[in-house]
Design an enzyme around this catalytic site. Structure first.
Site, PDB file in Angstrom:
ATOM      1  N   ASP A   1      53.792  59.308  52.841  1.00 53.83           N
ATOM      2  CA  ASP A   1      54.873  60.239  52.508  1.00 53.83           C
ATOM      3  C   ASP A   1      56.206  59.604  52.878  1.00 53.83           C
ATOM      4  OD1 ASP A   1      54.967  60.400  55.275  1.00 53.83           O
ATOM      5  OD2 ASP A   1      55.005  62.587  55.335  1.00 53.83           O
TER       6      ASP A   1
ATOM      7  N   GLU B   1      49.618  70.423  53.303  1.00 49.42           N
ATOM      8  CA  GLU B   1      50.199  69.264  52.630  1.00 49.42           C
ATOM      9  C   GLU B   1      50.923  69.668  51.357  1.00 49.42           C
ATOM     10  OE1 GLU B   1      50.624  66.272  53.639  1.00 49.42           O
ATOM     11  OE2 GLU B   1      49.519  66.521  55.505  1.00 49.42           O
TER      12      GLU B   1
ATOM     13  N   TYR C   1      48.901  61.220  46.752  1.00 52.10           N
ATOM     14  CA  TYR C   1      49.285  61.416  48.151  1.00 52.10           C
ATOM     15  C   TYR C   1      48.456  62.518  48.810  1.00 52.10           C
ATOM     16  CZ  TYR C   1      51.377  63.222  52.280  1.00 52.10           C
ATOM     17  OH  TYR C   1      51.521  63.685  53.559  1.00 52.10           O
TER      18      TYR C   1
END
Length: 350
Positions: A138, A40, A120
């Site tokens: 996202d 990520e 996030y």
């Protein structure tokens, strides 16, 4: 009035048939949170195609969070070189040290308390690695939500609303039963079907429930506020070689843009072009016959465009000024960010 969300079970059935094969997705059992976190972080502002081989290489060098935490910053910076947005690497390194000290939290709130893990990333790791009932929003997820619910408010103002709409899917039993798969299904839908341009609506499992498709405006969403023109900054750099062909490099300060990365030494980057005499005051060694190389190296950062000129000189001996080091050009290039590659390419062409 917000239209009802399409059925999450339809998306999960599509995902079971068409999910992308990616190196950070486990084939069985719960995914390793370290690998999910690493992927990520790498994927922020970087494409899947670019991340794939670098992710595999990074894991070979730092196979677990303990190995990453134990590594020196120079090792991490070298392995991250070329991926851009180098604050991500600093945050990753700091986060690894904290995780080794206290263990990997399994909740979104616990992950957000780790240095360098933002909202996030915390949501993504919590959902994918620990099946927490949260939808990480996202760019792909924002685009899907903007089209499904026909949100006309431009980004970035619409971000909060889109995240709320995406999180609403967790009220459905199918999504709540498989939060990690559902999050990745949204990622895959946005990356392969609900693309920024020319979305493949005919192949979309949610076509019938998409308000933008029903109105024929899917290609127009999400709307975006026009970006202001990026300012230009200027720099002059100094390529100094010793008799063995090594080049002089230095490490940038730990904080700030490209913090802790190797560079070809030079002036600060500023709005006004440099007068040659002023620029030479920043040369690593005084009194050398610096020769300007033809051309200009350019690099685009998020907030500004950079234009750099290059002066070259050769040192008769191998004196090493304090704060600098000699490196073979190939080794230096491998450890440098891509903006420095522009300068080294300019030297080749010159």
């Amino acid at each position: 009035m917000t239209p009802p969300p399409p059925d999450s079970a339809l998306l999960l059935a599509w995902y079971d048939r068409h999910s992308r094969v990616l190196p950070w997705r486990g084939t069985a059992g719960r995914p390793d949170p370290y690998r999910v976190w690493l992927s990520e972080v790498m994927l922020q502002q970087t494409t899947v195609a670019a991340v794939g081989p670098r992710y595999t290489r990074f894991l070979a060098r730092f196979p677990d969070v303990q190995a990453l935490a134990a590594a020196g910053w120079e090792e991490v910076a070298e392995e991250w070189a070329g991926l851009g947005y180098y604050a991500r690497a600093r945050n990753l390194h700091a986060g690894a040290k904290a995780l080794v000290a206290q263990g990997f939290p399994s909740t979104e709130a616990g992950l957000r308390a780790i240095p360098g893990i933002g909202p996030y990333t915390a949501a993504a790791v919590a959902a994918i690695a620990f099946d927490a009932p949260v939808v990480p929003a996202d760019g792909n997820v924002e685009r899907v939500a903007a089209r499904i619910f026909r949100v006309e408010t431009p980004l970035p103002a619409a971000k909060k609303r889109l995240a709320e709409l995406a999180q609403g899917w967790m009220a459905q039993p199918a999504a709540r039963a498989r939060p990690g798969d559902f999050a990745q299904a949204l990622f895959d839908l946005g990356a392969t079907i609900c693309t920024p341009r020319n979305p493949a609506c005919a192949l979309c499992p949610w076509r019938q429930g998409c308000a933008a498709h029903a109105a024929g405006v899917q290609a127009e969403l999400p709307r975006k506020t026009p970006k202001a023109a990026r300012p230009t900054r200027h720099g002059v750099h100094f390529l100094l070689a010793d008799p063995a062909g090594r080049i002089l490099v230095r490490r940038r300060p730990a904080k700030g843009l490209l913090g802790g990365m190797l560079e070809v030494p030079g002036t600060p980057w500023r709005a006004a072009p440099w007068d040659p005499a002023d620029a030479l005051a920043h040369a690593p060694l005084p009194g050398l016959a610096w020769q300007p190389l033809p051309g200009e190296a350019r690099h685009g950062f998020t907030h500004f465009e950079l234009r750099m000129t290059l002066l070259a000189a050769r040192l008769p001996g191998d004196a090493e000024p304090p704060g600098f080091a000699w490196m073979e050009p190939a080794s230096a290039r491998a450890a440098m960010p891509s903006v420095m590659h522009r300068l080294l390419d300019l030297a080749k062409s010159g």
